[in-house]
Design a protein around this motif. Sequence first.
Motif, mmCIF file in Angstrom:
data_model
loop_
_atom_site.group_PDB
_atom_site.id
_atom_site.type_symbol
_atom_site.label_atom_id
_atom_site.label_comp_id
_atom_site.label_asym_id
_atom_site.label_seq_id
_atom_site.Cartn_x
_atom_site.Cartn_y
_atom_site.Cartn_z
ATOM 1 N N ILE A 1 -4.899 7.693 -3.836
ATOM 2 C CA ILE A 1 -3.839 6.695 -3.683
ATOM 3 C C ILE A 1 -2.691 7.269 -2.845
ATOM 4 C CG2 ILE A 1 -2.130 5.287 -4.893
ATOM 5 C CD1 ILE A 1 -4.030 5.069 -7.211
ATOM 6 N N GLY A 2 -2.377 8.552 -3.053
ATOM 7 C CA GLY A 2 -1.335 9.190 -2.265
ATOM 8 C C GLY A 2 -1.645 9.196 -0.785
ATOM 9 N N LEU B 1 3.629 -6.007 -5.056
ATOM 10 C CA LEU B 1 2.227 -5.792 -4.710
ATOM 11 C C LEU B 1 1.864 -4.321 -4.901
ATOM 12 C CD1 LEU B 1 -0.464 -6.821 -3.575
ATOM 13 C CD2 LEU B 1 0.445 -6.421 -1.274
ATOM 14 N N GLY B 2 2.789 -3.423 -4.550
ATOM 15 C CA GLY B 2 2.562 -2.008 -4.818
ATOM 16 C C GLY B 2 2.367 -1.732 -6.298
ATOM 17 N N GLY B 3 3.078 -2.498 -7.157
ATOM 18 C CA GLY B 3 2.908 -2.354 -8.595
ATOM 19 C C GLY B 3 1.512 -2.732 -9.059
ATOM 20 N N VAL B 4 0.943 -3.773 -8.446
ATOM 21 C CA VAL B 4 -0.427 -4.174 -8.797
ATOM 22 C C VAL B 4 -1.413 -3.085 -8.391
ATOM 23 C CG1 VAL B 4 -2.253 -5.847 -8.366
ATOM 24 C CG2 VAL B 4 0.100 -6.626 -8.639
ATOM 25 N N LEU B 5 -1.258 -2.589 -7.154
ATOM 26 C CA LEU B 5 -2.206 -1.604 -6.625
ATOM 27 C C LEU B 5 -2.113 -0.264 -7.329
ATOM 28 C CD1 LEU B 5 -1.739 -2.336 -2.799
ATOM 29 C CD2 LEU B 5 -3.587 -3.118 -4.289
ATOM 30 N N GLY B 6 -0.886 0.154 -7.652
ATOM 31 C CA GLY B 6 -0.722 1.479 -8.222
ATOM 32 C C GLY B 6 -0.423 1.532 -9.702
ATOM 33 N N GLY B 7 0.288 0.525 -10.233
ATOM 34 C CA GLY B 7 0.714 0.586 -11.623
ATOM 35 C C GLY B 7 -0.224 -0.100 -12.596
ATOM 36 N N ALA B 8 -0.788 -1.245 -12.200
ATOM 37 C CA ALA B 8 -1.594 -2.023 -13.138
ATOM 38 C C ALA B 8 -2.872 -1.286 -13.539
ATOM 39 C CB ALA B 8 -1.938 -3.377 -12.516
ATOM 40 N N GLY C 1 0.813 -1.217 0.000
ATOM 41 C CA GLY C 1 0.000 0.000 0.000
ATOM 42 C C GLY C 1 0.840 1.257 0.000
ATOM 43 N N ALA C 2 1.971 1.213 0.708
ATOM 44 C CA ALA C 2 2.834 2.390 0.789
ATOM 45 C C ALA C 2 3.442 2.750 -0.559
ATOM 46 C CB ALA C 2 3.943 2.134 1.818
ATOM 47 N N LEU C 3 3.802 1.760 -1.347
ATOM 48 C CA LEU C 3 4.465 2.013 -2.623
ATOM 49 C C LEU C 3 3.492 2.267 -3.772
ATOM 50 C CD1 LEU C 3 7.303 -0.669 -2.429
ATOM 51 C CD2 LEU C 3 7.443 1.755 -1.899
ATOM 52 N N ALA C 4 2.197 2.094 -3.535
ATOM 53 C CA ALA C 4 1.214 2.216 -4.616
ATOM 54 C C ALA C 4 1.253 3.582 -5.279
ATOM 55 C CB ALA C 4 -0.187 1.922 -4.074
ATOM 56 N N VAL C 5 1.392 4.666 -4.500
ATOM 57 C CA VAL C 5 1.354 6.005 -5.093
ATOM 58 C C VAL C 5 2.571 6.255 -5.981
ATOM 59 C CG1 VAL C 5 2.538 7.183 -3.174
ATOM 60 C CG2 VAL C 5 0.942 8.444 -4.633
ATOM 61 N N GLY C 6 3.718 5.670 -5.656
ATOM 62 C CA GLY C 6 4.883 5.838 -6.519
ATOM 63 C C GLY C 6 4.649 5.247 -7.893
ATOM 64 N N TYR C 7 4.100 4.046 -7.915
ATOM 65 C CA TYR C 7 3.762 3.415 -9.199
ATOM 66 C C TYR C 7 2.694 4.214 -9.942
ATOM 67 C CZ TYR C 7 6.272 -0.966 -8.298
ATOM 68 O OH TYR C 7 7.232 -1.922 -8.086
ATOM 69 N N ALA C 8 1.665 4.649 -9.200
ATOM 70 C CA ALA C 8 0.579 5.391 -9.838
ATOM 71 C C ALA C 8 1.091 6.680 -10.463
ATOM 72 C CB ALA C 8 -0.517 5.688 -8.816
ATOM 73 N N SER C 9 1.941 7.404 -9.745
ATOM 74 C CA SER C 9 2.497 8.654 -10.275
ATOM 75 C C SER C 9 3.326 8.396 -11.528
ATOM 76 C CB SER C 9 3.369 9.336 -9.219
ATOM 77 O OG SER C 9 2.621 9.690 -8.089
ATOM 78 N N PHE C 10 4.183 7.391 -11.451
ATOM 79 C CA PHE C 10 5.088 7.129 -12.565
ATOM 80 C C PHE C 10 4.323 6.746 -13.820
ATOM 81 C CE2 PHE C 10 7.962 4.615 -15.156
ATOM 82 C CZ PHE C 10 9.098 5.416 -15.163
#
Length: 430
Positions: free
Chosen positions: A398-399, A365-372, A236-245
């Motif tokens: 997400i942030g 897992l952060g990649g799934v939540l934020g990037g996918a 969950g913590a890394l989700a916003v990094g993936y989402a932003s990118f």
Amino acid sequence: MLRLATASLAGTAIEFYDFFVYGTAAALVLGPLFFPSFSPLAGTLAAFATFAVGFLARPLGSVVFGHIGDRYGRRPVLLGSLLLTGAATVAVGCVPTYDSIGVAAPFLLLLLRFLQGLGLGGEWGGAVLLTAEHAPERRRGLWSSFPQIGPSVGFLLANGIILALSALLSDAQFTSWGWRVPFWAAGLLALAGLWLRRTVEETPQFRELAASGSRAQAPLAEVVRGHWRLVLLTGGALAVGYASFYAVTTWSLAYATERLGVGRTTVLGCIMAAVAVMGVATPLMAVLADRYGRRPLCLIGCAASALWMFPLVALMRTADPVLMVLGFTVALIGMVTMFSVVGAYLPELYPPRIRCTGAAVGYNLGGVLGGALTPIVATALADGAGPPWGVAVYLSAIGLLSLGCFALLPETAPALLRTRTGAAESAAPA
């Protein structure tokens, strides 16, 4: 350390090149080539759905390669993941389009994207542990940031090739065969990466585990049984990094070219300028993490990301290249403030015997939540004539989620922890 870190950076850059070249192709050409019966919007959504499959495969790759890394060593992970991802990427460039083989074309695309994600899911854990477990304690953040520079290098390489092809070829040539060239180039890059990694030594901590007979028999079971909460929090913590990118590098590319009428070359140039700044900032942020701790930088990065999403959308809507670069750059600086430190932070959260599995599963897992989901959700939310404020709301939410997760995670910087422990002991009554 410089030799090890360089080998780690090179391999990560090559694997992320493979992953990113697909994302750019999905934004530009894969929709009409592999889903021609769809409307333009539906075709882009379908292409982004195949893009998302790579993220769904990444946690599975982290389980498979994490087991290898915790049981048999970090080094086999580095070689196996690079070989798998490179082979799958070359194969994508060879898949016939829908007009040639019908529904088999998107099916093959989906399968190869899954294999790409499987390989990349294993790459990150092996690469960061190579540097983190070799690095001196007080510079662990800096040396562990080298694999985190890899995504910037890989993105610039992938999009630099596509940008050059876009400039040299007509639209018809690029759509016909030009888009395949970056995928074929992945084969040469994979061979170069394997050559660089051929002499990499196993990490000291794994050698100690092997010598003492204390390697985990079932790393995933140990992670699930004793550290499930930590995995969920890091994801969950890394989700916003993936989402932003991926909002910047994938969704904005499709939105700006299709909806704002900005030229493909212009948008790619704007994104690449922002990613170049991100790459330079990565080791600088990591140095701050060694001095001030991992957690403070992650909290600052999350807060900045949540606050910047509305300005990002407003600046992109201007279609002014200078303002677009500004919006993209600030968004990626917020992202890299977090991601520059996670190469050291995540491994420090887990004991060595399950570190390869635990750190990699949480990261992916952060990649799934934020990037996918971000390119798909953002494309759907932006389906209208007005500014896509719904995208800004989604990214800001997400942030805030990631900010809450980071707030629940502990500090791990060794020097900082020792300072606090020493201060507590000196303040204790005699």
